[in-house]
Design a protein around this motif. Structure first.
Motif, PDB file in Angstrom:
ATOM      1  N   ALA A   9      -0.195  -0.063  66.639  1.00 51.47           N
ATOM      2  CA  ALA A   9      -0.274  -1.674  66.337  1.00 51.47           C
ATOM      3  C   ALA A   9       0.301  -2.033  64.939  1.00 51.47           C
ATOM      4  N   VAL A  10       0.381  -1.427  64.071  1.00 51.60           N
ATOM      5  CA  VAL A  10       0.697  -1.687  62.644  1.00 51.60           C
ATOM      6  C   VAL A  10       2.423  -1.691  62.765  1.00 51.60           C
ATOM      7  N   VAL A  11       3.011  -0.644  63.360  1.00 57.50           N
ATOM      8  CA  VAL A  11       4.479  -0.541  63.526  1.00 57.50           C
ATOM      9  C   VAL A  11       4.916  -1.723  64.567  1.00 57.50           C
ATOM     10  N   ASN A  12       4.145  -2.105  65.533  1.00 60.58           N
ATOM     11  CA  ASN A  12       4.394  -2.994  66.457  1.00 60.58           C
ATOM     12  C   ASN A  12       4.435  -4.482  65.824  1.00 60.58           C
ATOM     13  N   VAL A  13       3.785  -4.746  64.559  1.00 62.79           N
ATOM     14  CA  VAL A  13       3.645  -5.868  63.967  1.00 62.79           C
ATOM     15  C   VAL A  13       4.931  -6.164  63.296  1.00 62.79           C
ATOM     16  N   PHE A  14       5.451  -5.064  62.708  1.00 65.93           N
ATOM     17  CA  PHE A  14       6.803  -5.103  61.943  1.00 65.93           C
ATOM     18  C   PHE A  14       8.029  -4.966  62.610  1.00 65.93           C
ATOM     19  N   THR A  15       7.940  -4.190  63.811  1.00 67.91           N
ATOM     20  CA  THR A  15       9.449  -4.150  64.549  1.00 67.91           C
ATOM     21  C   THR A  15       9.520  -5.148  65.654  1.00 67.91           C
ATOM     22  N   HIS A  16       8.417  -5.383  66.428  1.00 64.73           N
ATOM     23  CA  HIS A  16       8.447  -6.502  67.620  1.00 64.73           C
ATOM     24  C   HIS A  16       9.166  -5.896  68.569  1.00 64.73           C
ATOM     25  N   VAL A  17       9.240  -4.432  69.029  1.00 60.21           N
ATOM     26  CA  VAL A  17       9.913  -3.980  69.890  1.00 60.21           C
ATOM     27  C   VAL A  17       8.915  -3.830  71.300  1.00 60.21           C
ATOM     28  N   ALA A  18       9.520  -4.509  72.400  1.00 60.72           N
ATOM     29  CA  ALA A  18       8.718  -4.669  73.507  1.00 60.72           C
ATOM     30  C   ALA A  18       7.906  -3.428  74.114  1.00 60.72           C
ATOM     31  N   PHE A  19       8.690  -2.387  73.986  1.00 62.92           N
ATOM     32  CA  PHE A  19       8.017  -1.041  74.396  1.00 62.92           C
ATOM     33  C   PHE A  19       6.822  -0.808  73.675  1.00 62.92           C
ATOM     34  N   LEU A  20       6.658  -1.057  72.435  1.00 62.05           N
ATOM     35  CA  LEU A  20       5.701  -0.883  71.571  1.00 62.05           C
ATOM     36  C   LEU A  20       4.452  -1.801  71.723  1.00 62.05           C
ATOM     37  N   ALA A  22     -10.881  -4.866  80.516  1.00 62.65           N
ATOM     38  CA  ALA A  22     -10.200  -5.777  81.793  1.00 62.65           C
ATOM     39  C   ALA A  22      -9.129  -6.578  81.354  1.00 62.65           C
ATOM     40  N   PHE A  23      -9.571  -7.416  80.529  1.00 62.27           N
ATOM     41  CA  PHE A  23      -8.439  -8.701  80.149  1.00 62.27           C
ATOM     42  C   PHE A  23      -7.210  -8.012  79.261  1.00 62.27           C
ATOM     43  N   GLN A  24      -7.376  -7.170  78.816  1.00 61.38           N
ATOM     44  CA  GLN A  24      -6.206  -6.355  78.152  1.00 61.38           C
ATOM     45  C   GLN A  24      -5.137  -5.758  79.213  1.00 61.38           C
ATOM     46  N   VAL A  25      -6.073  -5.216  80.240  1.00 65.05           N
ATOM     47  CA  VAL A  25      -5.294  -4.681  81.236  1.00 65.05           C
ATOM     48  C   VAL A  25      -4.563  -5.471  82.022  1.00 65.05           C
ATOM     49  N   PHE A  26      -5.133  -6.790  82.183  1.00 65.81           N
ATOM     50  CA  PHE A  26      -4.477  -7.932  83.107  1.00 65.81           C
ATOM     51  C   PHE A  26      -3.431  -8.397  82.260  1.00 65.81           C
ATOM     52  N   VAL A  27      -3.563  -8.464  80.791  1.00 67.70           N
ATOM     53  CA  VAL A  27      -2.403  -8.918  80.095  1.00 67.70           C
ATOM     54  C   VAL A  27      -1.141  -7.971  80.084  1.00 67.70           C
ATOM     55  N   LEU A  28      -1.504  -6.665  80.037  1.00 68.24           N
ATOM     56  CA  LEU A  28      -0.620  -5.487  80.093  1.00 68.24           C
ATOM     57  C   LEU A  28       0.359  -5.600  81.474  1.00 68.24           C
ATOM     58  N   VAL A  29      -0.478  -5.868  82.715  1.00 66.41           N
ATOM     59  CA  VAL A  29       0.287  -5.818  83.832  1.00 66.41           C
ATOM     60  C   VAL A  29       1.197  -7.163  83.831  1.00 66.41           C
ATOM     61  N   GLU A  30       0.623  -8.019  83.307  1.00 66.93           N
ATOM     62  CA  GLU A  30       1.472  -9.196  83.090  1.00 66.93           C
ATOM     63  C   GLU A  30       2.908  -9.218  82.098  1.00 66.93           C
ATOM     64  N   MET A  31       2.548  -8.370  81.191  1.00 66.83           N
ATOM     65  CA  MET A  31       3.803  -7.868  80.290  1.00 66.83           C
ATOM     66  C   MET A  31       4.652  -7.196  80.897  1.00 66.83           C
ATOM     67  N   ILE A  32       4.081  -6.422  81.931  1.00 69.23           N
ATOM     68  CA  ILE A  32       5.059  -5.436  82.548  1.00 69.23           C
ATOM     69  C   ILE A  32       5.977  -6.085  83.529  1.00 69.23           C
ATOM     70  N   TYR A  33       5.112  -6.968  84.296  1.00 67.33           N
ATOM     71  CA  TYR A  33       5.864  -7.847  85.148  1.00 67.33           C
ATOM     72  C   TYR A  33       6.846  -8.517  84.830  1.00 67.33           C
ATOM     73  N   VAL A  34       6.640  -9.345  83.591  1.00 70.14           N
ATOM     74  CA  VAL A  34       7.544 -10.040  82.819  1.00 70.14           C
ATOM     75  C   VAL A  34       8.652  -9.385  82.354  1.00 70.14           C
ATOM     76  N   ALA A  35       8.680  -8.063  81.982  1.00 67.66           N
ATOM     77  CA  ALA A  35       9.804  -7.509  81.343  1.00 67.66           C
ATOM     78  C   ALA A  35      10.463  -6.810  82.596  1.00 67.66           C
ATOM     79  N   ALA A  36      10.185  -6.543  83.817  1.00 65.81           N
ATOM     80  CA  ALA A  36      10.684  -6.026  84.993  1.00 65.81           C
ATOM     81  C   ALA A  36      11.529  -7.303  85.511  1.00 65.81           C
ATOM     82  N   THR A  37      10.995  -8.292  85.806  1.00 61.21           N
ATOM     83  CA  THR A  37      11.484  -9.427  86.391  1.00 61.21           C
ATOM     84  C   THR A  37      12.649 -10.089  85.506  1.00 61.21           C
ATOM     85  N   LYS A  38      12.962  -9.774  84.352  1.00 59.23           N
ATOM     86  CA  LYS A  38      13.805 -10.556  83.463  1.00 59.23           C
ATOM     87  C   LYS A  38      15.143  -9.710  83.780  1.00 59.23           C
TER      88      LYS A  38
END
Length: 81
Positions: free
Chosen positions: A19-30, A65-81
């Motif tokens: 999470a700390v590395v994600n804050v500084f790098t902003h990589v989508a996979f992280l 459960a909310f985090q899993v919902f957001v995770l699925v939405e993030m993957i959907y958005v990343a896959a449809t771009k």
């Protein structure tokens, strides 16, 4: 300090580090990995809390459960771009 299993403590440190590395790098996979790790941590905390305080356990499960919902939405958005 509450007694938690060793695997949970190690996983929490790894999740926090990602999470700390994600804050500084902003990589989508992280971001995806961070959400997955946080959902696992919340579900684990809910499981640990289930016998002591059921209301708090269900709140933790709802957050997971909310985090899993957001995770699925993030993957959907990343896959449809």
């Amino acid at each position: 300090m509450k007694n938690r299993p060793l695997w949970f403590n190690i996983f929490s440190v790894v999740a926090l580090s990602i999470a700390v590395v994600n804050v500084f790098t902003h990589v989508a996979f992280l971001r995806i990995i961070t959400m997955l790790c946080l959902a696992v941590v919340m579900a684990s905390l809910g499981t640990f809390e289930l016998k002591k305080n059921r209301k708090m356990a269900f709140i933790l499960f709802a957050v997971a459960a909310f985090q899993v919902f957001v995770l699925v939405e993030m993957i959907y958005v990343a896959a449809t771009k």
